[in-house]
Design a protein around this motif. Sequence first.
Motif, PDB file in Angstrom:
ATOM      1  N   CYS A 127       7.002 -56.861 -85.334  1.00 24.70           N
ATOM      2  CA  CYS A 127       6.620 -58.140 -84.380  1.00 24.70           C
ATOM      3  C   CYS A 127       7.091 -59.067 -85.337  1.00 24.70           C
ATOM      4  O   CYS A 127       7.181 -60.237 -84.801  1.00 24.70           O
ATOM      5  CB  CYS A 127       5.182 -58.198 -84.165  1.00 24.70           C
ATOM      6  N   GLY A 142      11.521 -62.859 -80.109  1.00 25.95           N
ATOM      7  CA  GLY A 142       9.923 -62.862 -80.030  1.00 25.95           C
ATOM      8  C   GLY A 142       9.654 -61.524 -79.654  1.00 25.95           C
ATOM      9  O   GLY A 142      10.535 -60.642 -79.565  1.00 25.95           O
ATOM     10  N   ALA A 143       8.144 -61.149 -79.819  1.00 22.01           N
ATOM     11  CA  ALA A 143       7.573 -59.802 -79.592  1.00 22.01           C
ATOM     12  C   ALA A 143       6.781 -59.875 -78.153  1.00 22.01           C
ATOM     13  O   ALA A 143       5.974 -60.806 -78.085  1.00 22.01           O
ATOM     14  CB  ALA A 143       7.068 -59.083 -80.709  1.00 22.01           C
ATOM     15  N   LEU A 144       6.903 -58.529 -77.768  1.00 23.44           N
ATOM     16  CA  LEU A 144       5.813 -58.304 -76.515  1.00 23.44           C
ATOM     17  C   LEU A 144       4.943 -57.265 -76.876  1.00 23.44           C
ATOM     18  O   LEU A 144       5.563 -56.160 -77.450  1.00 23.44           O
ATOM     19  CB  LEU A 144       6.499 -58.256 -75.258  1.00 23.44           C
ATOM     20  N   ASN A 174       5.038 -66.746 -81.461  1.00 21.87           N
ATOM     21  CA  ASN A 174       6.083 -65.922 -80.741  1.00 21.87           C
ATOM     22  C   ASN A 174       5.812 -64.373 -80.462  1.00 21.87           C
ATOM     23  O   ASN A 174       6.623 -63.665 -80.029  1.00 21.87           O
ATOM     24  CB  ASN A 174       7.300 -65.744 -81.569  1.00 21.87           C
ATOM     25  N   ILE A 175       4.504 -63.998 -80.475  1.00 17.97           N
ATOM     26  CA  ILE A 175       4.226 -62.808 -80.041  1.00 17.97           C
ATOM     27  C   ILE A 175       3.297 -63.076 -78.851  1.00 17.97           C
ATOM     28  O   ILE A 175       2.270 -63.799 -79.000  1.00 17.97           O
ATOM     29  CB  ILE A 175       3.327 -61.827 -81.218  1.00 17.97           C
ATOM     30  N   ILE A 197       9.583 -61.508 -70.768  1.00 21.19           N
ATOM     31  CA  ILE A 197      10.529 -61.089 -71.729  1.00 21.19           C
ATOM     32  C   ILE A 197      11.661 -61.940 -71.652  1.00 21.19           C
ATOM     33  O   ILE A 197      12.228 -62.566 -72.843  1.00 21.19           O
ATOM     34  CB  ILE A 197      11.120 -59.681 -71.331  1.00 21.19           C
ATOM     35  N   ASN A 200      10.946 -65.739 -72.866  1.00 21.54           N
ATOM     36  CA  ASN A 200      10.263 -65.951 -74.505  1.00 21.54           C
ATOM     37  C   ASN A 200      11.256 -65.298 -75.355  1.00 21.54           C
ATOM     38  O   ASN A 200      10.899 -65.234 -76.340  1.00 21.54           O
ATOM     39  CB  ASN A 200       8.893 -65.132 -74.420  1.00 21.54           C
ATOM     40  N   ILE A 202      12.244 -62.378 -75.822  1.00 25.86           N
ATOM     41  CA  ILE A 202      11.452 -61.227 -76.337  1.00 25.86           C
ATOM     42  C   ILE A 202      12.393 -60.407 -76.620  1.00 25.86           C
ATOM     43  O   ILE A 202      13.481 -59.719 -75.993  1.00 25.86           O
ATOM     44  CB  ILE A 202      10.682 -60.430 -75.333  1.00 25.86           C
ATOM     45  N   ILE A 205       9.643 -54.808 -77.556  1.00 23.10           N
ATOM     46  CA  ILE A 205       8.482 -54.390 -76.722  1.00 23.10           C
ATOM     47  C   ILE A 205       7.881 -53.332 -77.306  1.00 23.10           C
ATOM     48  O   ILE A 205       8.333 -52.226 -77.446  1.00 23.10           O
ATOM     49  CB  ILE A 205       8.943 -54.081 -75.512  1.00 23.10           C
TER      50      ILE A 205
END
Length: 330
Positions: A127, A142-144, A174-175, A197, A200, A202, A205
């Motif tokens: 992440c 970013g991360a989900l 950003n997470i 997603i 942002n 992303i 995932i």
Amino acid sequence: MSEEEKSKKVYKTIEDLPGIGPATAQKLRNLGFHTVEALATATIRELAPAGIGEKKASEIIFAARSSLTLSFIRADELLKMRQNVLRLTTGSKALDRLLDGGLETQAITEFYGEYGSGKSQLCHQLCVNVQLPPERGGLDGGALYIDTENTFRTERIVQMAKHLGLDPQEVVRNIIYAEAYTSDHQIFLLENSDEIIKENNIKLIVIDSLTAHFRSEYLGREMLAARQQKLNKHLHKLIRLARVFNAVAVVTNQVMAKPDVFFGDSVHPVGGHIVAHTSHTRVYLRKTSRGPVRIARLVSSPYLPEGEDVFKITENGIEDIAEDEKTGRR
Ligand code: GTP
Ligand code: MG
């Protein structure tokens, strides 16, 4: 620009697609289709619950596909997609080497192993790493994080971000985090993640853990088929998101310490069988007697050879082991 490109329609929202009015749009959203990207990878049958007939569904899907730069049907397009695959660093050169440069976008990487083997720590590290620029092994995205066991820790992210010289506040922002309370909730969250997603940017995932809820809710042999079917569909959704957004997908899966025994038993539901997918890389993590040291074994990959190497989990995060540590000298 060619005539064909000039005439190509770009649909920004699902309402822009031909034949979708506000009511249909709402129904599609309720089914988890929030974006043109999601519709581009939908099947005709999936649109039926929104009251959309076969012909109209196929028109919608076709229009959605045509508006994307990538299409998902022809083999030459597949090749093009393959060329767009990016890699995300784990933070350990040894582990990256095992994975031929890091975790791939458009594919699922599964980390499995017993408790404390480092699955969640790796997820945390990824992440942070995904936010690095490409020249540092990141994806500028970013991360989900879909957390099913409530083990996500912002403090740990801050620690890792600081070590990499990143602004911890920014990294945390950003997470996108979601806790899943049941397997159905977990499925629901992923089904409805396409807009998040996209908005942002992303590029990672995470589902940590993929299997815990399924395992505790679907008990016994007679539930096994239903569980596998649901899990399969869930993974299928994940791979489609990873493909359409060119993102890395990571899932974790806890298994018992003796995988050989466990893999020999094809029905026992305690373990972590998830049906292997063609775009699916599996890494087995093991604890060692040497505290922070972990062994990672690449167990299966669509094209990479098996192999293993070591890394360690420290205050800084996921790191390589110094040569003298490898040989046991300190
Ligand atoms: P389960 O979710 O229980 O299946 O385990 P897991 O594979 O997700 O394990 P996890 O990634 O949570 O690893 C936990 C281990 O990471 C701990 O036992 C520690 O060895 C190490 N660890 C976690 N946080 C820290 C930290 O802040 N500093 C250091 N040095 N090590 C840590
Ligand atoms: Mg964990």
